[in-house]
Design an enzyme around this catalytic site. Structure first.
Site, PDB file in Angstrom:
ATOM      1  N   SER A 136       0.852  -1.188   0.000  1.00 30.28           N
ATOM      2  CA  SER A 136       0.000   0.000   0.000  1.00 30.28           C
ATOM      3  C   SER A 136       0.883   1.232   0.000  1.00 30.28           C
ATOM      4  O   SER A 136       2.072   1.165   0.332  1.00 30.28           O
ATOM      5  CB  SER A 136      -0.879  -0.005   1.260  1.00 30.28           C
ATOM      6  N   TYR A 149      -2.761   0.052  10.508  1.00 35.27           N
ATOM      7  CA  TYR A 149      -2.658  -0.439   9.126  1.00 35.27           C
ATOM      8  C   TYR A 149      -1.278  -0.124   8.558  1.00 35.27           C
ATOM      9  O   TYR A 149      -0.617  -0.997   7.976  1.00 35.27           O
ATOM     10  CB  TYR A 149      -3.755   0.206   8.274  1.00 35.27           C
TER      11      TYR A 149
END
Length: 233
Positions: A136, A149
């Site tokens: 990501s 995250y």
């Protein structure tokens, strides 16, 4: 039906939805796919519509279940590709996150990736295969509300860097793909947390991420894509 023994074999986790599903569809014409996930019915339905596919049903957060599923695999000639697309989004400010939140984020996004890879390394080495992790933009930068995250994605980047260095001598390539915001259910979840509007046109199409994964897998044997960042234009 294609002869599965003559096709490159690739296991895709998180294959029943989002980016994982698009990766499976992109590879389906000329690969034998092992479709990974927990929803057996959804995976079976997906496999039925593809030229050459089977299911790999396991809760990757459960090491025993993962080991049993890997042990049941028949991989003549080894495994040509392993694509880690399964993941969870745990959002919240540090002051609001529990130990369970941190554990869930790191277990699914890092530990499960490491364990499945470890179990499949003999097959990957045999085929001189390629490991692709779907990371990501949060694997490079962290923002408020996304600490758990981002921590998992920073850790995943460290894992892939170490694995790449370790496996180079065995002929296994390791690629880390870092999409920006992608038009998936996870993005809807994030926008809900941010209390913002979800506009699909603002984000990268999951099929575009799948195309970058295919590039990493299809690259000629003498080269490797170590990291690739894919952002909304």
């Amino acid at each position: 039906m294609n002869d599965s023994t003559a096709l490159p074999r690739v296991l895709v986790t998180g294959a029943n939805r989002g980016i994982g599903r698009e990766i499976a569809l992109a590879l389906a014409p000329d690969h034998h796919l092992l479709l990974g996930g927990r929803d057996e019915a959804a995976l079976t339905a997906l496999a039925a519509g593809l030229p050459s596919a089977e299911t790999f049903v396991a809760d990757l957060a459960d090491p025993a279940a993962t080991a049993a599923a890997v042990g049941a695999l028949d991989l003549p000639g080894g495994l040509d590709g392993l694509v880690h697309s399964a993941g969870v989004l745990v959002s919240g400010r540090v002051e609001d996150l529990s130990t369970a939140d941190w554990t869930r984020s790191l277990t699914v996004n890092v530990t499960a990736v490491a364990e499945l890879t470890r179990l499949l390394l003999p097959a990957l080495r045999e085929a001189r295969g390629t490991v692709v992790t779907i990371n990501s933009g949060s694997g490079y930068t962290a923002k408020g509300g996304g600490g758990a995250y981002a921590a998992s994605k920073f850790a995943l980047r460290a894992l892939t860097d170490a694995l790449r260095d370790e496996e180079r001598a065995h002929g296994v390539r390791v690629s880390s793909v870092h999409p920006g915001r992608v038009a998936t259910d996870m993005q809807r979840q994030l926008r809900d947390f941010e209390k913002g509007e979800y506009r699909e046109s603002d984000y990268v199409d999951p099929a575009t991420v799948a195309a970058t994964v295919r590039l990493a897998l299809d690259l000629p044997a003498e080269a490797s894509i170590d990291e690739l960042s894919v952002r909304p234009r």
